[in-house]
Scaffold this motif. Structure first.
Motif, PDB file in Angstrom:
ATOM      1  N   ASP A 118      33.581  44.944  46.635  1.00 60.07           N
ATOM      2  CA  ASP A 118      32.905  43.823  47.262  1.00 60.07           C
ATOM      3  C   ASP A 118      32.916  44.064  48.760  1.00 60.07           C
ATOM      4  OD1 ASP A 118      32.102  41.343  48.239  1.00 60.07           O
ATOM      5  OD2 ASP A 118      33.761  40.226  47.377  1.00 60.07           O
ATOM      6  N   CYS A 119      31.818  43.841  49.417  1.00 64.06           N
ATOM      7  CA  CYS A 119      31.720  44.150  50.848  1.00 64.06           C
ATOM      8  C   CYS A 119      31.455  42.917  51.693  1.00 64.06           C
ATOM      9  CB  CYS A 119      30.603  45.153  51.084  1.00 64.06           C
ATOM     10  SG  CYS A 119      30.757  46.687  50.156  1.00 64.06           S
ATOM     11  N   GLY A 120      31.472  41.706  51.069  1.00 62.52           N
ATOM     12  CA  GLY A 120      31.069  40.560  51.853  1.00 62.52           C
ATOM     13  C   GLY A 120      31.687  39.220  51.527  1.00 62.52           C
ATOM     14  N   VAL A 121      32.505  39.109  50.470  1.00 70.22           N
ATOM     15  CA  VAL A 121      32.920  37.768  50.048  1.00 70.22           C
ATOM     16  C   VAL A 121      34.442  37.592  49.989  1.00 70.22           C
ATOM     17  CG1 VAL A 121      32.772  36.017  48.228  1.00 70.22           C
ATOM     18  CG2 VAL A 121      30.770  37.386  48.793  1.00 70.22           C
ATOM     19  N   ILE A 122      35.138  38.360  49.152  1.00 71.46           N
ATOM     20  CA  ILE A 122      36.549  38.094  48.860  1.00 71.46           C
ATOM     21  C   ILE A 122      37.444  38.997  49.710  1.00 71.46           C
ATOM     22  CG2 ILE A 122      38.313  37.982  47.064  1.00 71.46           C
ATOM     23  CD1 ILE A 122      36.089  37.588  45.038  1.00 71.46           C
ATOM     24  N   PRO A 123      38.170  38.441  50.681  1.00 68.12           N
ATOM     25  CA  PRO A 123      38.939  39.275  51.610  1.00 68.12           C
ATOM     26  C   PRO A 123      40.031  40.105  50.952  1.00 68.12           C
ATOM     27  CG  PRO A 123      38.639  37.070  52.502  1.00 68.12           C
ATOM     28  CD  PRO A 123      38.191  37.021  51.069  1.00 68.12           C
ATOM     29  N   GLU A 124      40.860  39.471  50.116  1.00 68.91           N
ATOM     30  CA  GLU A 124      41.982  40.166  49.501  1.00 68.91           C
ATOM     31  C   GLU A 124      42.032  39.824  48.004  1.00 68.91           C
ATOM     32  OE1 GLU A 124      45.451  39.075  51.701  1.00 68.91           O
ATOM     33  OE2 GLU A 124      44.876  40.228  53.455  1.00 68.91           O
ATOM     34  N   ASP A 135      34.221  32.731  37.195  1.00 70.04           N
ATOM     35  CA  ASP A 135      35.066  32.035  38.168  1.00 70.04           C
ATOM     36  C   ASP A 135      35.194  32.785  39.486  1.00 70.04           C
ATOM     37  OD1 ASP A 135      36.656  34.134  37.419  1.00 70.04           O
ATOM     38  OD2 ASP A 135      38.204  32.921  36.443  1.00 70.04           O
ATOM     39  N   THR A 136      34.500  33.923  39.608  1.00 72.12           N
ATOM     40  CA  THR A 136      34.569  34.711  40.834  1.00 72.12           C
ATOM     41  C   THR A 136      33.162  35.038  41.318  1.00 72.12           C
ATOM     42  OG1 THR A 136      36.668  35.743  40.193  1.00 72.12           O
ATOM     43  CG2 THR A 136      35.387  36.853  41.897  1.00 72.12           C
ATOM     44  N   ILE A 137      32.784  34.490  42.467  1.00 74.20           N
ATOM     45  CA  ILE A 137      31.544  34.882  43.122  1.00 74.20           C
ATOM     46  C   ILE A 137      31.882  36.003  44.093  1.00 74.20           C
ATOM     47  CG2 ILE A 137      29.736  34.168  44.728  1.00 74.20           C
ATOM     48  CD1 ILE A 137      29.778  31.429  43.432  1.00 74.20           C
ATOM     49  N   SER A 138      31.195  37.109  43.969  1.00 77.66           N
ATOM     50  CA  SER A 138      31.458  38.272  44.804  1.00 77.66           C
ATOM     51  C   SER A 138      30.141  38.823  45.322  1.00 77.66           C
ATOM     52  CB  SER A 138      32.232  39.328  44.012  1.00 77.66           C
ATOM     53  OG  SER A 138      31.456  39.824  42.930  1.00 77.66           O
ATOM     54  N   SER A 139      30.186  40.023  45.880  1.00 73.07           N
ATOM     55  CA  SER A 139      28.955  40.629  46.384  1.00 73.07           C
ATOM     56  C   SER A 139      29.020  42.136  46.244  1.00 73.07           C
ATOM     57  CB  SER A 139      28.734  40.266  47.856  1.00 73.07           C
ATOM     58  OG  SER A 139      29.610  41.003  48.696  1.00 73.07           O
TER      59      SER A 139
END
Length: 284
Positions: free
Chosen positions: A122-128, A102-106
């Protein structure tokens, strides 16, 4: 492996495609005209998406992702001239998350000047990210690190605090995420909260976290939010002379990866090769 390069109008992608083909690293598909690549299978995949109203068959990122989802390609890489948010939306709308995810991240695979590989997420997807998302990021990034390097991941959950040296809502979130990962992946070497110096330097670790199995030996670093992760990878790249590969998307049903807009042709070749290797492993 057939890898679609969505930035077909970009000279960097053209150079990368030529190298991939000439060196036999992958079978590149340079997507120069999105509309011409809209086969019946691609159109059918778009119609089957729960986000079909938001899919644009004139957008090369969307069409490249649909080609992968339809089985017309094994992986896709894009974003040399687009924002990461555009790439993530294309992956979500056209490929979707893997079952049970349920979580796409990077993450970024960072290769230091001495050749040492480490991984940042994560360096590119989920801000907080909340604690649940942070735990998902940690588990996914550990898996990516193991897959790409062959090394056993040792995960540091980073914070401005080490083992109670400070308190705050952010520290509590990192601690909660660490507990969740330990509950779900008991065999994974993970510790937190740790400051970066304690996670990286064995001398600092001996003073700040002497009982930790990760401190001073970490090779996977999970940042508490996107600000920290994005800033850290760019500092590591620009000041430490590291190579940064990614953002590599995690949690998608098929392989799709992002590119930094500051990338060069060599970066595109490397990320395309990573995508091809992951797609091949997924088939096996």
């Amino acid at each position: 492996m057939r890898v679609v390069l969505a930035d077909g109008a970009d000279e960097r992608a053209r150079v990368a495609a030529a190298r991939l083909a000439a060196e036999g690293l992958a079978d590149p598909v340079l997507l120069e005209d999105a509309a011409s690549a809209c086969s019946p299978a691609v159109r059918a995949q778009a119609e089957a998406s729960p986000f079909r109203e938001r899919i644009d068959l004139h957008d090369p990122l969307h069409v490249a992702a649909l080609m992968v989802a339809a089985g017309e390609a094994d992986a896709c890489v894009g974003g040399a001239s687009r924002a990461s948010a555009d790439v993530v939306r294309a992956a979500l709308f056209c490929i979707g998350p893997a079952p049970g995810i349920d979580t796409i991240s990077s993450c970024f695979l960072m290769v230091l000047a001495n050749g040492t590989p480490i991984t940042y997420g994560d360096c590119g997807v989920i801000p907080e990210p909340d604690a649940e998302q942070l735990a998902s990021i940690a588990m996914a990034t550990a898996a990516t690190h193991a897959q790409l390097t062959g090394d056993t991941p040792r995960v540091a959950m980073l914070s401005y605090s080490t083992k109670g040296s400070a308190e705050g809502a952010g520290v509590d979130r990192v601690r909660a995420a660490t507990r969740l990962v330990r509950e779900r992946m008991g065999s994974l070497a993970i510790d937190g909260e740790l400051q970066f110096d304690a996670a990286w330097d064995s001398g600092v670790a001996a003073a700040k976290a002497p009982d930790s199995e990760v401190a001073g030996r970490a090779n996977v670093f999970i940042f508490p939010d996107l600000d920290a992760g994005n800033i850290a990878y760019k500092i590591t790249e620009r000041l430490a002379g590291a190579r940064a590969y990614g953002p590599l998307l995690q949690g998608t049903a098929r392989v799709m990866h992002d590119l930094s807009r500051g990338c060069d042709a060599d970066d595109i070749v490397s990320v395309a090769l990573i995508a091809a290797c992951q797609a091949a492993q997924g088939r096996q």
